[in-house]
Scaffold this active site. Structure first.
Site, PDB file in Angstrom:
ATOM      1  N   HIS A   1       0.664  -1.319   0.203  1.00  0.00           N
ATOM      2  CA  HIS A   1      -0.060   0.086   0.001  1.00  0.00           C
ATOM      3  C   HIS A   1       0.954   1.217   0.006  1.00  0.00           C
ATOM      4  O   HIS A   1       0.386   2.330  -0.403  1.00  0.00           O
ATOM      5  CB  HIS A   1      -1.067  -0.203   1.221  1.00  0.00           C
ATOM      6  CG  HIS A   1      -2.193  -0.989   0.795  1.00  0.00           C
ATOM      7  ND1 HIS A   1      -3.548  -0.505   0.926  1.00  0.00           N
ATOM      8  CD2 HIS A   1      -2.096  -2.178   0.298  1.00  0.00           C
ATOM      9  CE1 HIS A   1      -4.155  -1.561   0.755  1.00  0.00           C
ATOM     10  NE2 HIS A   1      -3.305  -2.599   0.192  1.00  0.00           N
TER      11      HIS A   1
ATOM     12  N   SER B   1      -0.019  -0.943  -6.090  1.00  0.00           N
ATOM     13  CA  SER B   1       0.150  -2.161  -7.205  1.00  0.00           C
ATOM     14  C   SER B   1       0.848  -1.935  -8.457  1.00  0.00           C
ATOM     15  O   SER B   1       0.492  -0.865  -9.102  1.00  0.00           O
ATOM     16  CB  SER B   1      -1.450  -2.634  -7.468  1.00  0.00           C
ATOM     17  OG  SER B   1      -1.897  -2.967  -6.247  1.00  0.00           O
TER      18      SER B   1
ATOM     19  N   LYS C   1     -14.549  -7.800  -7.503  1.00  0.00           N
ATOM     20  CA  LYS C   1     -13.765  -8.869  -8.697  1.00  0.00           C
ATOM     21  C   LYS C   1     -12.948  -9.982  -7.919  1.00  0.00           C
ATOM     22  O   LYS C   1     -12.910 -11.091  -8.249  1.00  0.00           O
ATOM     23  CB  LYS C   1     -12.453  -8.156  -9.490  1.00  0.00           C
ATOM     24  CG  LYS C   1     -12.074  -8.585 -10.554  1.00  0.00           C
ATOM     25  CD  LYS C   1     -11.275  -7.774 -11.371  1.00  0.00           C
ATOM     26  CE  LYS C   1     -10.435  -8.503 -12.471  1.00  0.00           C
ATOM     27  NZ  LYS C   1      -9.391  -7.713 -13.193  1.00  0.00           N
ATOM     28  N   ASP C   2     -12.385  -9.611  -6.714  1.00  0.00           N
ATOM     29  CA  ASP C   2     -11.674 -10.752  -5.887  1.00  0.00           C
ATOM     30  C   ASP C   2     -12.798 -11.763  -5.281  1.00  0.00           C
ATOM     31  O   ASP C   2     -12.507 -12.715  -5.218  1.00  0.00           O
ATOM     32  CB  ASP C   2     -11.086  -9.956  -4.729  1.00  0.00           C
ATOM     33  CG  ASP C   2      -9.733  -9.386  -4.921  1.00  0.00           C
ATOM     34  OD1 ASP C   2      -9.312  -9.525  -6.009  1.00  0.00           O
ATOM     35  OD2 ASP C   2      -9.192  -8.689  -4.137  1.00  0.00           O
TER      36      ASP C   2
ATOM     37  N   GLU D   1       5.973 -33.854  -1.087  1.00  0.00           N
ATOM     38  CA  GLU D   1       4.661 -33.392  -1.722  1.00  0.00           C
ATOM     39  C   GLU D   1       4.992 -32.697  -3.204  1.00  0.00           C
ATOM     40  O   GLU D   1       6.182 -32.185  -3.126  1.00  0.00           O
ATOM     41  CB  GLU D   1       4.143 -32.552  -0.722  1.00  0.00           C
ATOM     42  CG  GLU D   1       3.661 -33.224   0.564  1.00  0.00           C
ATOM     43  CD  GLU D   1       2.281 -34.108   0.247  1.00  0.00           C
ATOM     44  OE1 GLU D   1       2.366 -35.218  -0.187  1.00  0.00           O
ATOM     45  OE2 GLU D   1       1.277 -33.474   0.302  1.00  0.00           O
TER      46      GLU D   1
END
Ligand code: HEM
Lengths: 422, 258
Positions: A213, A217, A241-242, A285
């Site tokens: 922040h 972005s 959107k998220d 894994e």
């Protein structure tokens, strides 16, 4: 940026004394976000969602899990059979670990493709790498807890790596184990740390978002926000959107949990741990396979340094090298969208990590994809070489030599152009 | 960039498909053929009659060597037995209990809350009676082997009376196509008419093997039916929810050039 005026009296009272509400408003509501983010920017919030899911499902597992070598396996089976919806909680937690890595790997590839590690986002990138390391430690220790054959032998193989260090190696391993082999003290400390680490990850995530922040972005053009037209407030545009992305992701996740819960796991872990019987193939894994391949590909000594130590160093280096890529990448352009040459190398690198993953899953003497004469170990060595070459050679050289395509003047301009073309 | 996102999603599927596949394809034994099972697919469920036949096989044949320690008699309601039947089945077994007020252990008939008693008191005894090999617990067998039920079925039907020419079969071992290394200490446990089915199903080795493999799938995944039934509801709900979220997203973004 100025604090908003709150109408609700209670809200105002609280906010005047502790401005958490302003802070949330500032960072989850008005946070100015580039308006051109693609769906590749969904994976950060998804990773946060998975982290919360893991912590919650983990807390419920602990209520019924017993960290003792003689009871751990049974207690997990009790969860599966006798605890109400215990199978659901466990399958969420088990598959959640894989989902976490899928989401985070995609998040990282996104960063690599769009140059999100470059100035001014170096610290943000670094914190991300620390999160990855913490996740790996958490998942490794969590996998030991059900105390199956792979739990035990995986723990034995991986902790033994530390014995590669000269002089301190053996005492270090004994210290890690809390004894002379992987045993109850090891299980107990792994349990304790497995409970602790996710909260450390949570702390790192807070720092990660804080860093995000303050530098904002990145976006698919790699061009910074220049004018207010370039950005939109986080809410409602990116919250919705998220949320939509989360829906798609949950369908994928639930597909595994409900219809193929053991697909990503190894059958041997349904055999209780037995120190006297070594499984024919000890395989980590899937999310560790590329790193495991790098570790195993060093089967030679250099300057008298034993192969095992070199392998361990190479494995750690494969992650540590990510810390310095902001300086290894010499290109002035962030986004690979405008880098006609590097773009291809990026995809080559992605393919390389898949090949490494494949090699990590196979025995070194198998043939690579059944190709006669091509041993897995050799292919692993070549792809390890390429892995490092990508960072150490390709990144600096291509950055210098390539002629990037012209950049749009601003985010808005690129958006308008794409709109006109569509 | 949309292309990139799609590629990434495709990659996620590729990673999972690929790693799940490669991590398991290990070992030299031939891969047992995939069988049709009633619980295959999204909507598949167990066939209660088959599970009960499988249970019959377990009780009559396998139970003399293999334990089933994660299954309690009460769990048998999952294969369609009612309370009285479960009580009756449990009572056929002797279970050790105690100590009583005199400090002695004693045996009593089993109760629904008891777990299946193991055939041997400990691993040493199990090994001593089986030429040094320990018959593994069967509760989780179908999850603990690559191939699951296909492997167990293949194993039980994959015996050969004579080892192939040139194969050096050790004493007391039996040749099996699917066991890793082909030498297994378990003699072929099944034969035709090993148990008599009350429902008229032909009692062949193959049928016995199919039924016991199905029963063992239930012991390994008793939650399978509940899991899939809930899963279908959850996924349908998520599809509707996600579609609605998408519609809202479209609406909110309508006026934004992006
Ligand atoms: C970063 C988040 C986490 C990751 C990546 C992670 C990963 C894992 C993995 C891979 C396993 C083995 C799964 C299995 O085979 O069953 C596991 C098991 C377990 N985890 Fe976590 N975990 C996380 C957070 C937590 C938290 C926060 C708790 C507790 C507060 C927790 C408690 C447990 C317990 C009790 C088990 C053993 C039970 C079982 O095997 O199902 N985990 N974890």
């Amino acid at each position: 940026m100025s604090a908003p005026q709150w109408n609700n009296k209670v809200v105002k009272w609280v906010d005047d004394r502790l401005p958490v509400i302003s802070m949330l408003h500032h960072s989850a509501y008005e946070y100015p976000t580039p308006k051109n983010l693609s769906y590749m920017w969904n994976f950060g919030s998804l990773a946060g969602f998975v982290l919360v899911t893991m912590i919650l499902s983990g807390i419920f597992l602990v209520m019924n899990y017993t960290p003792h070598t003689s009871m751990a396996f049974e207690s997990v089976e009790r969860i599966m059979r006798d605890v109400n919806y215990g199978w659901l909680i466990r399958y969420i937690h088990m598959n959640g670990a894989s989902m976490f890595f899928i989401v985070v790997f995609l998040h990282m590839f996104r960063g690599l493709y769009y140059g999100s590690y470059k100035a001014p986002r170096e610290m943000l990138w670094w914190i991300g790498i620390l999160i990855l390391l913490a996740m790996m430690a958490t998942a490794f220790m969590g996998y030991v807890l059900p105390w199956g054959q792979m739990s035990f032998w995986g723990a034995t193989v991986i902790t033994n790596l530390f014995s590669a260090f000269p002089i301190i190696g053996d005492p270090l391993v004994t210290w890690l184990w809390g004894g002379f082999s992987v045993d109850n003290p090891t299980l107990n400390r792994f349990f304790s740390l497995h409970y602790l680490m996710p909260f450390i990850i949570l702390g790192l995530v807070v720092l990660h978002v804080w860093a995000l922040h303050s530098v904002r972005s990145n976006n698919p053009t790699g061009v910074e926000i220049k004018t207010p037209q370039d950005s939109i407030p986080f809410h409602p545009y990116y919250t919705i959107k998220d949320l939509f992305g989360m829906g798609v992701f949950l369908i994928f996740f639930c597909g595994f949990v409900f219809f193929a819960p053991d697909y990503l796991g190894h059958p041997d872990n349904y055999i209780p741990a037995n120190p006297l019987v070594t499984p024919p193939h000890i395989v980590p894994e899937w999310y560790f396979l590329p790193f495991y391949a790098i570790l195993r590909s060093i089967d030679f000594t250099i300057f008298g340094i034993p192969a095992k130590l070199l392998g361990v160093l190479a494995m750690f280096a494969s992650i540590v090298i990510l810390f310095v890529i902001p300086w290894l990448d010499t290109s002035k352009v962030r986004s690979s969208k405008f880098r006609p040459v590097y773009k291809w190398f990026f995809w080559l690198f992605v393919v390389d990590t898949f090949i490494l993953g494949y090699c990590g899953a196979k025995a070194p003497d198998d043939y690579f994809m059944g190709v006669p004469g091509l041993k897995v170990i050799v292919m692993g060595q070549l792809s390890t070489l390429y892995y490092f070459a990508h960072f150490l050679v390709v990144m600096p050289l291509v950055g210098k030599m390539e002629r990037p395509k012209p950049l749009p003047a601003s985010i808005s301009e690129s958006v308008l152009k794409e709109g006109a073309n569509a | 960039m949309r292309k990139f996102a799609l590629t990434a999603i495709a990659a996620a599927f590729a990673v999972t498909a690929f790693t799940g596949g490669t991590a398991k394809a290990a070992g030299d034994a031939p891969v047992p053929a995939a069988q049709d099972w009633s619980w295959d697919g999204i909507f598949g469920t167990y066939d209660r009659a088959q599970l009960q036949r499988g249970f019959q096989v377990y009780k009559a044949v396998c139970a003399s060597c293999h334990s089933l320690r994660f299954i309690a008699f009460r769990n048998l309601d999952g294969i369609g037995f009612n309370e009285d039947q479960i009580k009756a089945i449990a009572a056929e077994y002797d279970v050790e209990d105690g100590p009583n007020d005199d400090g002695d252990m004693f045996t009593r008939p089993g109760k629904p809350s008891d777990y299946f008693p193991s055939p041997f008191p400990n691993e040493k005894a199990a090994a001593a009676s089986n030429g040094g090999a320990i018959p593994p617990d069967l509760s989780l067998m179908n999850k603990a082997r690559v191939g699951g039920p296909d492997y167990v079925f293949g194993l039980l039907t994959g015996y050969e009376e004579e080892a192939p020419e040139g194969f050096d079969l050790a004493d007391g071992k039996h040749y099996n196509h699917y066991f890793p290394g082909h030498q297994i200490s378990m003699a072929p446990p099944l034969y035709d008419e090993a148990v008599e089915y009350t429902d008229g199903t032909p009692a062949t080795v193959e049928q016995h093997a199919r039924d016991i493999s199905a029963f063992l799938n239930w012991t390994a995944q008793p939650e399978l039916e509940a899991r899939k039934a809930l899963g279908i509801k959850v996924i349908l709900f998520l599809i509707v929810l996600t579609a609605m979220l998408y519609a809202v997203k479209r609406k909110i973004w309508r006026d934004i050039e992006h």
